[in-house]
Design an enzyme around this catalytic site. Structure first.
Site, PDB file in Angstrom:
ATOM      1  N   HIS A 159       0.833  -1.202   0.000  1.00  0.00           N
ATOM      2  CA  HIS A 159       0.000   0.000   0.000  1.00  0.00           C
ATOM      3  C   HIS A 159       0.873   1.259   0.000  1.00  0.00           C
ATOM      4  O   HIS A 159       0.568   2.239  -0.699  1.00  0.00           O
ATOM      5  CB  HIS A 159      -0.924   0.007   1.225  1.00  0.00           C
ATOM      6  CG  HIS A 159      -2.190  -0.767   1.032  1.00  0.00           C
ATOM      7  ND1 HIS A 159      -2.258  -2.143   1.159  1.00  0.00           N
ATOM      8  CD2 HIS A 159      -3.453  -0.364   0.715  1.00  0.00           C
ATOM      9  CE1 HIS A 159      -3.500  -2.547   0.938  1.00  0.00           C
ATOM     10  NE2 HIS A 159      -4.239  -1.488   0.667  1.00  0.00           N
ATOM     11  N   GLU A 160       1.939   1.233   0.779  1.00  0.00           N
ATOM     12  CA  GLU A 160       2.836   2.381   0.817  1.00  0.00           C
ATOM     13  C   GLU A 160       3.541   2.576  -0.528  1.00  0.00           C
ATOM     14  O   GLU A 160       3.704   3.718  -0.992  1.00  0.00           O
ATOM     15  CB  GLU A 160       3.873   2.186   1.934  1.00  0.00           C
ATOM     16  CG  GLU A 160       4.826   3.342   2.132  1.00  0.00           C
ATOM     17  CD  GLU A 160       4.140   4.579   2.692  1.00  0.00           C
ATOM     18  OE1 GLU A 160       4.679   5.678   2.497  1.00  0.00           O
ATOM     19  OE2 GLU A 160       3.068   4.440   3.312  1.00  0.00           O
TER      20      GLU A 160
END
Length: 510
Positions: free
Chosen positions: A437-438
């Protein structure tokens, strides 16, 4: 007519002599047609037939009771239209809802009581909510257009500056090299050109290079955010597929060479056709063959594609007309007035939720089903009813089934097999999800403040908290906490944080 006395026996009245005669004649004809001969006198049969037929009328009234007043009105109409004549179905109506028939026969709950509210359909209330939702949002759209005008730019989807993103496009095309490299490694293992440890090392190098190469290209090029997000999403998908291909091939190879096979028909082989199908199929878990559908429904695909275009345009409209003005007119949520920050987050939550739901519908339902139909891919459980999630853990298990199956297959259960306890295994699975996600957000923004990472890792305590609340207070509490943390606090806050950090970065660079 005939009524029931206190003992439940039909009592003929002087106004019902004709009815009793007709009942008796009908009963006699029925007995004669069935070959029955009565030994009793006709006078005895009249009362018995009337009592039996009246009881039948009462039982039929119970069955017709579910039809409500519609039956009652219909019965009155048919009686009036028949002019009191017997015969056919009109004669039966005369005994329905007579004053002597009990109207209350058993204990029942009101439809909205706590014991009965989830035991019935709420389709009508759902339709009401849809109508109210359309009406309210139509008014808001008209009010927004009257107040601010048309805010959507003509270069929203594509402009001349988009041509600067050609390195990212070339990077997307070059990602196909990595599945070919993984196939070559498996082919060399099959022909015993390399050993098992060497194959594992080569697969690790291939997967790491597949991630680092697009990250480098995205950071080096001054690309648009949408182009960067697209490249990073495709990079993560290819990485997950490569890991599944290497891990599954290793497991099949181990089982095929094992002395105590679970399935004696397991055999290890390498097929470029199977790998090519897997790389384009709507799944992240490799297997040599998949369940297939019999044919391609071209008309169905055209309808789904039309929906995809419509909902994608709707997303663009909401982003440009609502979200961008709200974000531009906001301040950093962690700096300044707390009440102002709460007001901005709440104002952003509704359009952000609409965009997220449209995104989910476009990708997980429309696009994945279109892709599955074109490839005749049979297993189309891309999501479950996550909106009914009783806890945060249920949501993560149901909303994205391809990723969930990959996590269970290649992270969670491998951790359990090497004696890692359940809770650390869950944390490791969320850690992998948080890293990707990052990557998908921080790399296109060129910001590494770890907001997305911390947002995903914050889900771990929420999983245990909502599980506890579900066991203590029931499923409704966990579901409400899930919706609050998901719609009100989570995503709008992340949008504001990344936007202001990005604006601050651009301001400092200029």
């Amino acid at each position: 007519m005939a009524v029931l006395d206190s003992g439940g026996v039909a009592v003929p009245t002087e106004n019902g002599v004709a009815d009793l005669d007709r009942l008796h004649r009908r009963k006699s004809r029925s007995d004669s047609s069935n070959g029955l001969i009565s030994d009793t006198s006709p006078s005895d049969d009249v009362g018995a037939a009337a009592a039996e037929d009246a009881r039948d009328r009462v039982d039929s009234a119970v069955e017709e009771e579910a039809q409500g007043t519609a039956n009652l009105a219909g019965g009155d109409t048919e009686t009036r239209e028949s002019g009191g004549r017997g015969g056919g179905g009109n004669g039966d109506v005369r005994f329905t809802y007579r004053p002597s028939v009990p109207a209350h026969r058993r204990t029942r709950e009101s439809p909205l009581s706590s014991d009965a509210i989830f035991k019935q359909s709420h389709a009508g209330l759902f339709n009401l909510c849809v109508v109210v939702l359309v009406a309210v949002n139509s008014r808001l759209i008209i009010e927004n257009l009257m107040k601010y005008g048309w805010l959507i730019r003509t270069d929203f989807w594509f402009s001349s500056t988009s041509l600067r993103d050609w390195p990212l496009f070339m990077c997307c095309l070059s990602l196909s090299i990595f599945p070919l490299a993984a196939f070559t490694v498996e082919k060399m293992v099959l022909q015993r050109f390399i050993s098992e440890p060497v194959a594992i090392i080569l697969h690790v190098i291939i997967t790491l290079t597949e991630v680092l190469y697009p990250v480098y290209v995205t950071l080096r090029c001054d690309s648009a955010f949408l182009s960067g997000v697209t490249l990073m999403l495709l990079t993560c998908i290819v990485w997950l597929k490569l890991v599944s291909y290497a891990h599954t091939s290793y497991d099949i190879r181990t089982l095929a060479n094992s002395a105590d096979k679970v399935d004696p028909e397991i055999s290890y082989y390498v097929s470029l056709k199977s790998l090519a199908y897997f790389m384009v199929a709507p799944t992240l878990c490799y297997q040599p063959s998949y369940p297939r559908s019999p044919c391609i429904r071209k008309g169905w695909v055209a309808r789904q594609f039309a929906k995809l275009v419509i909902f994608t345009g709707l997303m663009g409209f909401i982003i440009e007309q609502y979200i961008n003005p709200i974000v531009r007119n906001s301040k950093h949520p962690l700096k300044g007035d707390l009440l102002y920050a709460i007001e901005r987050v709440l104002k952003l939550s509704v359009p952000n939720l609409y965009v997220w739901l449209c995104m989910f519908y476009c990708f997980f339902h429309l696009w994945l089903n279109i892709l599955a139909e074109l490839l005749c891919f049979g297993d189309r459980e891309f999501y479950k009813d996550w909106w009914n999630a009783k806890s945060v853990g249920d949501y993560w298990r149901m909303w994205n089934m391809p990723v969930h199956k990959w996590m269970v297959r290649h992270v969670y259960f491998p951790c359990l097999r090497i004696k890692i306890p359940k809770v650390p295994a869950i944390i490791i699975a969320f850690l992998v999800s948080a890293v990707f996600h990052e990557l998908c957000i921080a790399v296109p923004c060129r910001l590494f403040n770890l907001w997305a990472f911390m947002g995903i890792m914050f889900q771990v305590p929420l999983v245990f908290i909502t599980n506890f609340l579900q066991e203590r207070f029931g499923s409704m509490v966990g579901n409400m906490i899930f919706w609050f943390s998901f719609c009100i606090f989570g995503q709008p806050m992340c949008v504001l944080l990344y936007y202001h950090d990005l604006m601050n970065r651009k301001g400092s660079m200029s």
